[in-house]
Write an enzyme that holds these catalytic residues in place. Structure first.
Site, short mmCIF file in Angstrom:
data_model
loop_
_atom_site.label_atom_id
_atom_site.label_comp_id
_atom_site.label_asym_id
_atom_site.label_seq_id
_atom_site.Cartn_x
_atom_site.Cartn_y
_atom_site.Cartn_z
N HIS A 161 0.86 -1.18 0.00
CA HIS A 161 0.00 0.00 0.00
C HIS A 161 0.90 1.23 0.00
CE1 HIS A 161 -3.84 -2.08 1.80
NE2 HIS A 161 -3.70 -2.29 0.50
N HIS A 188 -11.32 -8.13 -7.60
CA HIS A 188 -11.53 -6.71 -7.28
C HIS A 188 -10.50 -5.86 -8.01
CE1 HIS A 188 -8.28 -6.66 -4.41
NE2 HIS A 188 -8.64 -5.55 -3.81
N GLU A 208 -8.27 -3.50 -7.16
CA GLU A 208 -7.03 -2.91 -6.62
C GLU A 208 -5.86 -3.26 -7.55
OE1 GLU A 208 -6.38 -3.53 -2.44
OE2 GLU A 208 -4.81 -2.01 -2.38
N ASP A 219 -2.80 -3.97 -7.39
CA ASP A 219 -1.84 -5.06 -7.17
C ASP A 219 -2.30 -6.35 -7.85
OD1 ASP A 219 -3.85 -4.98 -5.18
OD2 ASP A 219 -2.67 -6.23 -3.82
N HIS A 279 -11.69 -6.32 1.21
CA HIS A 279 -11.68 -5.07 1.95
C HIS A 279 -12.04 -3.86 1.10
CE1 HIS A 279 -7.49 -3.74 0.53
NE2 HIS A 279 -7.84 -4.78 -0.20
N ASP A 320 -8.66 -11.08 -1.43
CA ASP A 320 -7.76 -10.70 -0.33
C ASP A 320 -8.02 -11.43 1.00
OD1 ASP A 320 -5.93 -8.86 -1.50
OD2 ASP A 320 -7.56 -7.43 -1.66
N TYR A 329 -1.59 -9.60 8.51
CA TYR A 329 -2.42 -9.19 7.38
C TYR A 329 -3.84 -8.88 7.86
CZ TYR A 329 -4.33 -9.63 2.59
OH TYR A 329 -4.95 -9.42 1.39
N HIS A 366 -3.07 -13.27 -2.03
CA HIS A 366 -1.70 -13.11 -1.54
C HIS A 366 -1.33 -14.32 -0.69
CE1 HIS A 366 -1.37 -8.85 -2.62
NE2 HIS A 366 -2.54 -8.64 -2.04
FE1 FEO Z 1 -7.02 -5.47 -2.13
FE2 FEO Z 1 -4.25 -7.33 -2.54
O1 FEO Z 1 -5.49 -6.06 -3.02
#
Ligand code: FEO
Length: 398
Positions: free
Chosen positions: A23, A79, A81, A83, A147, A166, A194, A227
């Protein structure tokens, strides 16, 4: 990295061994991270998620070699994001007609990031399916705010795999990629870090969604998150999430302080001595917030049943490491924990008020609204009072 998960599922994600912050610079990672991407095969092929910016070229090259970009029939984006979605834009350049399956909110986040109105979105809701043929069907489950508001999971019934996005993830690397092949203690420590730092604000939603998913009695042989490693003993992490989302606490009290001339440090140490004198079984830990990684501090607080936070008064408030911590805690919305403020002051007794208000705003139950503070450098008698305060605090948190 291409790895066979089952006959129908292949891992095509990337391991970022040397990553130290996530982040942006907000969170620290001890063990790097992975950007998990999966291929699910039927008569047609779906790609679930992509990888982050740094691995774009490698990812596309590997995908071409392993699968062939033209053989990919669908992109499923759990989602938006970046990454996980960043490399979608590279993929879409090569295959502009690729249908993208995602939630309505993910259309907004993907358009917001990549500014491309020409992509072929297929909006899905809970219960919608993507039939790949040959008995391979993905069923989507929306999990908004776990999230991000655009989040969903995908369940692959044929192989009993939940692609969880996530949730259930960890910033943890291993070439082995399965939870039963790695050191469980290490994985646990990263999974709780996490959860504490990323998922905690949404614990009430985790609780509700877990209950919903468990009530569906889905057979889940593996949880494949976005992840970290794939949980091939998924009951371990499911049980942990059940614990973590329910006002989680261990028998720990954490004393956190910042200090200028060690007066507040002396108060912290005397309070700690009082806690230890009262309760030999409680795990008391002490940290200087100015020299401790805030991501680790959040984990310590998440695991504690109670915390004490101290700072001298500074410019009518508190030192910036404590101010930053209180602000971070306000966003975390932890529940079921007690707290108290302490510190020294010179000419303005503002620290206790500032810290107590911050703790209250963050959802902590104040043990003693006025905390404990002393002018300038605490005397021996003051420190005796601090020890008593520690004893009383320990007694109130047993
Ligand atoms: Fe919410 Fe690993 O991205």
């Amino acid at each position: 990295m291409a790895l066979k998960i089952t006959e129908n599922v292949q891992y095509v994600g990337k391991i970022d061994w040397t990553l130290k912050h996530f982040h942006g610079e907000q969170l620290t990672t001890n063990s790097g991270t992975t950007y998990n991407s999966y291929i699910v095969k039927g008569e047609k092929i779906a790609l679930i998620d992509t990888v982050s910016k740094n691995f774009a070229d490698e990812f596309i090259k590997d995908l071409e070699q392993e699968i062939g970009i033209n053989n990919i029939g669908y992109a499923v984006i759990l989602h938006g994001e970046p990454d996980h979605s960043y490399t979608l834009k590279h993929l879409m350049k090569l295959k502009p007609d690729l249908p993208i399956y995602c939630t309505a909110n993910a259309v907004k986040s993907l358009k917001g990031y990549f500014h491309n109105d020409n992509w072929k979105f297929n909006i899905v809701k809970t219960g919608d399916t993507l039939d790949l043929g040959n008995g391979s069907v993905l069923t989507f489950v929306e999990v908004p705010m776990l999230h991000w508001p655009d989040q969903m999971m995908a369940y692959f019934e044929k192989d009993e795999i939940l692609f969880s996005s996530d949730p259930f993830g960890a910033h943890y690397c291993s070439e082995f990629m399965f939870s039963d092949k790695v050191e469980l203690f290490d994985l646990h420590e990263e999974a709780i870090k996490y959860y504490a730092n990323i998922v905690t604000p949404y614990s009430a939603i985790v609780k509700k969604k877990l209950a919903e998913v468990l009530a569906m009695n889905l057979k889940i042989k593996m949880i494949a998150p976005s992840h970290g490693v794939i949980w091939n003993n998924p009951e371990y992490i499911i049980n942990k999430y059940v614990e973590w989302c329910n006002s989680y606490k261990e028998n720990r009290i954490t004393v956190i302080f910042d200090t200028m001339y060690e007066s507040t440090k002396k108060i912290a140490e005397a309070i700690r001595d009082g806690i230890v004198a009262y309760d030999k079984n409680v795990d008391v830990r002490m940290f200087n917030s100015a020299t401790t990684d805030i991501s680790e501090l959040i984990v310590e607080i998440f695991r504690s049943k109670a915390i004490l936070v101290g700072s001298p008064t500074y410019n009518s408030g508190v030192l910036h490491s404590i101010a930053g911590l209180l602000d971070e805690l306000r966003g975390m919305r932890m529940t079921g924990k007690k707290a108290a403020a302490f510190g020294s002051f010179g000419w303005a007794n503002m620290n206790i008020k500032t810290i107590s208000e911050g703790l209250k705003a963050a959802g902590f139950e104040l043990f003693e609204p006025t905390g404990i503070a002393f002018n300038w450098n605490p005397t021996d008698d003051n420190l005796i009072e601090c020890r008593q305060f520690g004893k009383d605090f320990a007694q109130a948190t047993v």
